[in-house]
Write a protein that holds these residues in place. Structure first.
Motif, PDB file in Angstrom:
ATOM      1  N   GLU A  52       0.815  -1.219   0.000  1.00  0.00           N
ATOM      2  CA  GLU A  52       0.000   0.000   0.000  1.00  0.00           C
ATOM      3  C   GLU A  52       0.850   1.272   0.000  1.00  0.00           C
ATOM      4  O   GLU A  52       0.317   2.377  -0.145  1.00  0.00           O
ATOM      5  CB  GLU A  52      -0.919   0.023   1.229  1.00  0.00           C
ATOM      6  N   ASP A  53       2.152   1.120   0.139  1.00  0.00           N
ATOM      7  CA  ASP A  53       3.040   2.280   0.166  1.00  0.00           C
ATOM      8  C   ASP A  53       3.221   2.872  -1.230  1.00  0.00           C
ATOM      9  O   ASP A  53       2.951   2.209  -2.238  1.00  0.00           O
ATOM     10  CB  ASP A  53       4.409   1.900   0.747  1.00  0.00           C
ATOM     11  N   GLU A  54       3.725   4.094  -1.249  1.00  0.00           N
ATOM     12  CA  GLU A  54       4.015   4.764  -2.518  1.00  0.00           C
ATOM     13  C   GLU A  54       5.505   4.641  -2.796  1.00  0.00           C
ATOM     14  O   GLU A  54       6.330   5.241  -2.110  1.00  0.00           O
ATOM     15  CB  GLU A  54       3.618   6.246  -2.443  1.00  0.00           C
ATOM     16  N   ARG A  78       7.275   4.712 -10.506  1.00  0.00           N
ATOM     17  CA  ARG A  78       6.321   3.709 -10.976  1.00  0.00           C
ATOM     18  C   ARG A  78       7.061   2.528 -11.605  1.00  0.00           C
ATOM     19  O   ARG A  78       8.168   2.669 -12.119  1.00  0.00           O
ATOM     20  CB  ARG A  78       5.345   4.326 -11.983  1.00  0.00           C
ATOM     21  N   GLU A 122      -3.238  -3.007  -5.929  1.00  0.00           N
ATOM     22  CA  GLU A 122      -2.088  -2.181  -5.538  1.00  0.00           C
ATOM     23  C   GLU A 122      -0.990  -2.226  -6.604  1.00  0.00           C
ATOM     24  O   GLU A 122      -0.339  -1.208  -6.876  1.00  0.00           O
ATOM     25  CB  GLU A 122      -1.533  -2.653  -4.193  1.00  0.00           C
ATOM     26  N   ARG A 143      -1.977  -0.031  -9.415  1.00  0.00           N
ATOM     27  CA  ARG A 143      -1.965   1.384  -8.996  1.00  0.00           C
ATOM     28  C   ARG A 143      -0.624   2.045  -9.270  1.00  0.00           C
ATOM     29  O   ARG A 143      -0.567   3.228  -9.642  1.00  0.00           O
ATOM     30  CB  ARG A 143      -2.309   1.465  -7.499  1.00  0.00           C
ATOM     31  N   VAL A 144       0.467   1.310  -9.097  1.00  0.00           N
ATOM     32  CA  VAL A 144       1.799   1.901  -9.259  1.00  0.00           C
ATOM     33  C   VAL A 144       2.481   1.431 -10.543  1.00  0.00           C
ATOM     34  O   VAL A 144       3.686   1.620 -10.710  1.00  0.00           O
ATOM     35  CB  VAL A 144       2.689   1.588  -8.039  1.00  0.00           C
ATOM     36  N   SER A 200      -8.142   4.306 -12.985  1.00  0.00           N
ATOM     37  CA  SER A 200      -7.033   4.266 -12.039  1.00  0.00           C
ATOM     38  C   SER A 200      -6.141   3.040 -12.203  1.00  0.00           C
ATOM     39  O   SER A 200      -4.930   3.101 -11.954  1.00  0.00           O
ATOM     40  CB  SER A 200      -7.565   4.288 -10.599  1.00  0.00           C
TER      41      SER A 200
END
Length: 333
Positions: free
Chosen positions: A219-221, A225, A241, A244-245, A269
């Motif tokens: 869940e971290d950023e 990417r 997740e 997402r990245v 997204s």
């Protein structure tokens, strides 16, 4: 022979594997009997004993990361000599004639059978295997260190080849156990930047010791990417997740044999910009041969924790609780 036998799948906490004494298996015409020295413990074994997958037979001896010595040959088996060290992986046999087998995709054969699933596996003193699906093991490895190569290594290699990465691009690995700790070494060798997503602080430190650029939670950023990602953890929410990245045009590879439900995805997204999601199903003999040759050249270093054969329940429980760095390996001596 001794064997750890599954009669009724149930949570590993209930110790579903029983130590039994059964007759030694006899090799068929093109088969070899192998005296098992070591057998890696895989998440697929955990799914098997806990009943997460429908089992084609019971009772069953699990195990499909097998290192041992050729002990006896069937009448038409001539590829290996008695006394040679070999490995037996997940893919036990394919039909050889269907459209997938003849088209270079034998991993998708509808009639394939798998070690420790359709046939008895390596949680035992002996195992029988078809000689065409048995592999010589690089001399660089001890028996215990070689065991993780036979599933985690080969599957990780196939998953990595599906990513389509170019030198210098970023790869995310989700979950850092038996397969990922090998895959990171191949990725580093090929010139990729590896980012690791795992909930375990212990596994993050292990990843960084093996060359991860960054390690954090799913869940971290991350600081950048990913051009591709491989999910080894059998947790459906991680798919969201990972997407997402993921960079535009990136590929997310699902490397597990099973996975919990994937949550609803948002098109803008998670999927837009030509992102690709694909699964990896099993592997081909070509994958196995290519990987084992590459592993010996790099050389890939495996991290293992050994358990006696009769501690198979404990090894699987430790795997479930993420208490193992690398791969648990059962030994028969």
């Amino acid at each position: 022979m001794r064997a750890m036998l599954l009669s009724h799948p149930c949570p590993i906490e209930e110790r579903p594997l029983a130590k039994v004494e059964i007759d030694d298996p006899a090799p068929g015409l093109f088969e070899v009997r192998i005296s098992v020295i070591a057998c890696g413990v895989c998440h697929t074994d955990l799914h098997t004993v806990e009943g997460d997958m429908e089992l084609p037979r019971l009772p069953l001896i699990p195990g499909h990361q097998i290192i041992g010595i050729i002990e006896k040959r069937g009448d038409a088996a001539h590829r290996f000599r008695p006394g040679e060290r070999v490995g037996v992986p997940w893919l036990y046999r394919t039909c050889g004639t269907c459209e997938y087998c003849t088209g270079g995709l034998e991993n998708l054969c509808k009639y394939a059978s798998f070690t420790g699933f359709h046939v008895n596996g390596g949680y035992a003193d002996y195992v029988v295997a078809h000689e065409d699906f048995v592999y010589p093991i690089p001399e660089e490895y001890t028996d215990i260190d070689a065991a993780p190569l036979l599933c985690g290594g080969i599957i990780g290699y196939r998953a990595l080849m599906q990513c389509g990465l170019l030198t210098g691009q970023r790869l995310g690995l989700y979950g850092f156990g038996g397969s990922a700790h090998i895959t990171i070494q191949i990725a580093n060798h090929l010139g990729f930047q590896v980012y690791v997503f795992t909930r375990s602080d212990r596994h993050r430190r292990h990843a960084q010791s093996l060359g991860a650029v960054w390690a954090g939670g799913a869940e971290d950023e991350p600081p950048a990417r990913m051009h591709a990602g491989i999910i080894f953890a059998p947790a459906g929410p991680i798919v969201r997740e990972g997407l997402r990245v993921l960079e535009r045009g990136g590929t997310l590879v699902l490397a597990g044999v099973t996975m919990t439900t994937i949550p609803e995805l948002d098109y803008d997204s998670h999927l837009y910009w030509e992102k690709c999601v694909r699964s990896v199903a099993n592997f081909t003999r070509r994958d196995a041969k290519e990987f084992l040759e590459l592993a010996g050249k790099i050389p890939v270093k495996t991290t293992t924790t050994s358990y006696p054969l009769d501690k198979a329940n404990e090894a699987l429980a430790d795997l479930k609780q993420s208490n193992i760095n690398g791969t648990a390996v059962l030994v028969t001596w």
